[in-house]
Design an enzyme around this catalytic site. Structure first.
Site, PDB file in Angstrom:
ATOM      1  N   CYS A 135       0.846  -1.189   0.000  1.00  0.00           N
ATOM      2  CA  CYS A 135       0.000   0.000   0.000  1.00  0.00           C
ATOM      3  C   CYS A 135       0.883   1.240   0.000  1.00  0.00           C
ATOM      4  CB  CYS A 135      -0.907  -0.034   1.227  1.00  0.00           C
ATOM      5  SG  CYS A 135      -1.809   1.500   1.505  1.00  0.00           S
ATOM      6  N   CYS A 138      -0.074   3.921   2.509  1.00  0.00           N
ATOM      7  CA  CYS A 138       0.239   3.606   3.914  1.00  0.00           C
ATOM      8  C   CYS A 138       1.743   3.688   4.171  1.00  0.00           C
ATOM      9  CB  CYS A 138      -0.217   2.191   4.279  1.00  0.00           C
ATOM     10  SG  CYS A 138      -1.819   1.717   3.649  1.00  0.00           S
ATOM     11  N   ASP A 139       2.539   3.129   3.270  1.00  0.00           N
ATOM     12  CA  ASP A 139       3.956   2.907   3.573  1.00  0.00           C
ATOM     13  C   ASP A 139       4.919   3.697   2.700  1.00  0.00           C
ATOM     14  OD1 ASP A 139       3.293   0.985   5.538  1.00  0.00           O
ATOM     15  OD2 ASP A 139       2.939  -0.495   3.981  1.00  0.00           O
TER      16      ASP A 139
END
Ligand code: NAP
Length: 311
Positions: A135, A138-139
């Protein structure tokens, strides 16, 4: 109504599930969350969440999940830590069979999420969080200024590549075809953002020293192997909605997502779908939480209709 039947049973304790629980109990409904492991679902595996409003300097996914659980339980939601094995969603009341026994609910919110499809390569699981990610939203920040590759050629892969291009020194897109699965309009954007597309290529091996250092690629027509050095590999080859409990009962789209519009109502009266397992354009913590809040409104509406104006 008897105490042994919950107004709503929520299956899955991620952001969608616990937000549905919070809003339902604050509307005076009895709510049980069935969670197989610990609160948070995929979110709990995210080291740092920066894109949830109010996260400030960032908050650990596990901590945010626990706060969501505590917030819902503060107003009376209950959690049953159990594996839901079977759901009779058309029954009235609806029957959920778990490894801790059966629970009955007048309505059900399905919030089991989706999990990323993996490449299936040796070391992929172990390198998750050490160079392998699923993701970009997200990261991605963890790879600021670094070299990354994105595997996949669909809209998610392209969106991830474009997002990463804003942060990273170099972005490669590795796709097993000679044409994008994603909308072709993205080709221009990929080019303008300096993203290098490696066509007809698939990742065959993860190179690492405990952290990812690169990938081995195979050209699909010739099987010629090459190595690509990179700090991160974002795998974006589709997701698998966790909808087994509703299989053969609620309508799904061709990719297996539960069909539900912005009301979160599924094809079964009294059954609602929130978060990543629902048909929707953007799957994020904040959109899952929003689904949960919306679901409570329609759960309540359903119960009012069910009990003829006396919920
Ligand atoms: P997707 O459209 O199913 O694309 C998956 C991609 O991964 C395809 O390019 C596929 O290649 C490739 N792939 C699958 N398995 C692979 C494997 N084992 N090894 C290498 N490559 C593999 O999935 P998605 O991109 O996650 O999108 C899911 C849905 O969400 C789609 O309907 C998409 O349009 C939608 N979405 C929309 C937006 C938007 O901005 N509108 C953004 C993200 C997602 P093949 O084509 O060769 O199978």
């Amino acid at each position: 109504m008897t105490d042994s039947i919950y107004d709503v049973i929520i299956i899955g304790g991620g952001p969608g599930g616990y937000t549905a629980a919070l809003y339902c109990v604050r509307s005076g409904l009895s709510a049980l969350v069935i969670e197989k492991l610990s609160a948070g679902g995929q979110m709990a595996e995210t080291e740092q969440v920066d894109n949830y409003p109010g996260a400030g300097e960032g908050i650990g996914g596990f901590e945010l999940a626990e706060r969501m659980r505590e917030g819902a339980e503060r107003f009376g939601a209950r959690t049953l830590y159990a594996q839901a094995q079977k759901a009779d969603l058309r029954a009235n009341p609806k029957r959920i069979t778990t490894d801790q026994g059966e629970r009955l609910g007048r309505s059900v919110v399905l919030a089991m999420g989706a999990y990323p499809r993996m490449l299936g390569l040796a070391g992929e699981q172990e390198l998750r969080g050490k160079g392998i990610a699923y993701c970009a939203a997200c990261d991605g920040m963890a790879y600021r200024g670094k070299t990354v590759a994105v595997a996949g050629g669909g809209n998610s892969a392209v969106a991830d590549a474009l997002m990463l291009a804003k942060l990273c020194a170099k972005v490669y897109l590795i796709h097993r075809r000679d044409t994008l699965t994603a909308s072709k309009v993205y080709l221009k954007a990929l080019r303008e953002n300096g993203i290098e597309i490696l066509w007809n290529s698939r990742v065959t091996r993860l190179l690492h020293d405990g952290r990812l250092t690169g990938v081995e690629l195979a050209e699909v027509n010739t099987d010629r192997r090459s190595k690509l050095a990179c700090d991160g590999l974002f795998v974006a080859i589709g997701r698998i909605p966790d909808t087994g409990l509703a299989a053969g009962q609620a309508a799904t789209d061709p990719s297996g997502y539960l069909v539900a519009d912005e009301t979160t109502r599924t094809s079964i009266p009294g059954v609602f779908a929130v978060g990543d397992l629902r048909t929707k354009p953007m799957r994020q913590i904040v959109t899952a939480a929003a689904d949960g809040a919306v679901a409570s409104r329609f759960v309540e509406e359903y119960l009012v209709e069910l009990f003829n104006g006396q919920p």
